[in-house]
Design a protein around this motif. Structure first.
Motif, PDB file in Angstrom:
ATOM      1  N   ASN A 246       0.827  -1.209   0.000  1.00 44.03           N
ATOM      2  CA  ASN A 246       0.000   0.000   0.000  1.00 44.03           C
ATOM      3  C   ASN A 246       0.861   1.259   0.000  1.00 44.03           C
ATOM      4  O   ASN A 246       0.621   2.206  -0.751  1.00 44.03           O
ATOM      5  CB  ASN A 246      -0.919  -0.026   1.228  1.00 44.03           C
ATOM      6  CG  ASN A 246      -1.621   1.300   1.446  1.00 44.03           C
ATOM      7  OD1 ASN A 246      -1.140   2.166   2.165  1.00 44.03           O
ATOM      8  ND2 ASN A 246      -2.760   1.469   0.810  1.00 44.03           N
TER       9      ASN A 246
ATOM     10  N   HIS B 267      -2.860   5.044  -5.366  1.00 45.51           N
ATOM     11  CA  HIS B 267      -4.214   5.084  -4.803  1.00 45.51           C
ATOM     12  C   HIS B 267      -4.548   6.444  -4.174  1.00 45.51           C
ATOM     13  O   HIS B 267      -5.693   6.710  -3.847  1.00 45.51           O
ATOM     14  CB  HIS B 267      -4.382   3.980  -3.746  1.00 45.51           C
ATOM     15  CG  HIS B 267      -3.701   4.251  -2.434  1.00 45.51           C
ATOM     16  ND1 HIS B 267      -2.385   3.942  -2.174  1.00 45.51           N
ATOM     17  CD2 HIS B 267      -4.166   4.820  -1.292  1.00 45.51           C
ATOM     18  CE1 HIS B 267      -2.081   4.291  -0.935  1.00 45.51           C
ATOM     19  NE2 HIS B 267      -3.135   4.831  -0.376  1.00 45.51           N
TER      20      HIS B 267
ATOM     21  N   HIS C 147      -7.792   8.926  -1.100  1.00 50.61           N
ATOM     22  CA  HIS C 147      -7.607  10.099  -0.229  1.00 50.61           C
ATOM     23  C   HIS C 147      -7.898  11.408  -0.966  1.00 50.61           C
ATOM     24  O   HIS C 147      -7.292  12.434  -0.670  1.00 50.61           O
ATOM     25  CB  HIS C 147      -6.174  10.122   0.307  1.00 50.61           C
ATOM     26  CG  HIS C 147      -5.747   8.841   0.963  1.00 50.61           C
ATOM     27  ND1 HIS C 147      -6.214   8.441   2.193  1.00 50.61           N
ATOM     28  CD2 HIS C 147      -4.912   7.855   0.542  1.00 50.61           C
ATOM     29  CE1 HIS C 147      -5.661   7.266   2.509  1.00 50.61           C
ATOM     30  NE2 HIS C 147      -4.882   6.886   1.519  1.00 50.61           N
TER      31      HIS C 147
HETATM   32 FE   LIG Z   1      -3.535   5.331   1.698  1.00 46.89          FE
END
Ligand SMILES: [Fe+2]
Ligand code: FES
Length: 276
Positions: free
Chosen positions: A159, A165, A170
């Motif tokens: 991650n 991402h 976010h």
């Molecule tokens: Fe994150």
């Protein structure tokens, strides 16, 4: 004895076991790599980690209490010092020398307590990761937290080392505009102990969290600088400075700056303690 054919963990390494401040007057029980461990501070303030299983009748020592000479088992009162040696058996002044529980090497440094889960003969304190920013709380104030997460620890590394991402997960906080992330410049550098990357997003809108935390408005030059140190740590330096101020040449300017140490310590094959 470790059966190497089925060993799912990299043991000869330091792992985050606790925040220093977690160890006060009470024992803390925590499982690491399937091994129940009790943590406490001895009378000298030295942190200790012992197998969380009394060698008398197997009671968890973490359910006992910390006393002057060590940790007292809550079942029949045997006391073990910080090295796991039994120093007192109620009702007798003879303590057989083999009365002991396993102890684990620890290092306490920069607000962290690190544990060595592997071969005691290979302990190397020089391998403890340096994070000097915890020594500068005025310049780098920080929270301390830990979550128990239900996945293999390596998913956290995955991650953190793939930030594509950010613009999606976010978007309304630290991520902001997804297209700025897609267009980021990415520089990857192998290191002695892992790998590091720096992502620059130039002339991008300041994301919502930066506006809120640092009143950083308008367009900014942003960077995400993350270093993975095997097997379980990621060091993060993130920042942003208003565009036009030469952030790439000089990152030490007013703007938004944050440093975070991420530690993912396996509890089992399918769960881990996430320190951040
Ligand atoms: Fe994150
Ligand atoms: S089980 Fe610990 S003292 Fe008996």
């Amino acid at each position: 004895m470790i059966n190497k054919a089925f060993e799912p963990f990299a043991r000869n390494a330091w792992y985050l076991a606790a925040w220093s401040e977690e160890l006060e007057d009470s024992p803390v029980g925590r499982t690491i790599m399937n091994e129940p461990i009790v943590f406490f501070r001895d009378a000298n303030g030295r942190p200790a980690a012992l197998e969380d299983r009394c060698c008398h009748r197997g009671a968890p020592l973490s359910q006992g209490r910390v006393v002057e000479s060590g940790i007292e088992c809550g079942y029949h009162g045997l006391i073990f010092d910080g090295y796991g040696i039994c120093v007192e058996i109620p009702g007798t002044d003879k303590v057989p020398p083999q009365t002991m529980v396993r102890s684990y090497p620890l290092v306490e440094r920069q607000e962290f307590i690190w544990i060595w889960m592997g071969d005691p003969g290979q302990v190397d304190e020089n391998m403890v990761i340096d994070f000097p920013f915890h020594d500068q709380p005025n310049k780098w104030p920080h929270r301390k937290d830990m979550f128990l997460i239900k996945s293999n620890y390596i998913m956290m590394i995955d991650n953190l080392m793939d930030l594509s991402h950010l613009g999606y997960v976010h978007r309304k906080t630290i991520g902001g505009n997804p297209s700025a992330h897609v267009a980021a410049e990415m520089e990857v550098t192998p290191t002695e102990t892992g790998v590091r990357y720096v992502r620059w997003m130039l002339d991008a809108p300041s994301p919502p969290s930066y506006v809120k935390a640092a009143n950083l408005r308008g367009n900014v030059d942003r960077w995400w600088d993350l270093e993975y140190v095997v097997p379980s740590s990621v060091l993060q330096w993130t920042g942003a400075i208003n565009t036009g101020k030469g952030a790439k040449e000089n990152q030490d300017q007013p703007g938004f700056h944050t440093r975070v140490f991420h530690g993912a310590t396996p509890e089992t094959e399918n769960t881990f303690h996430y320190f951040w």
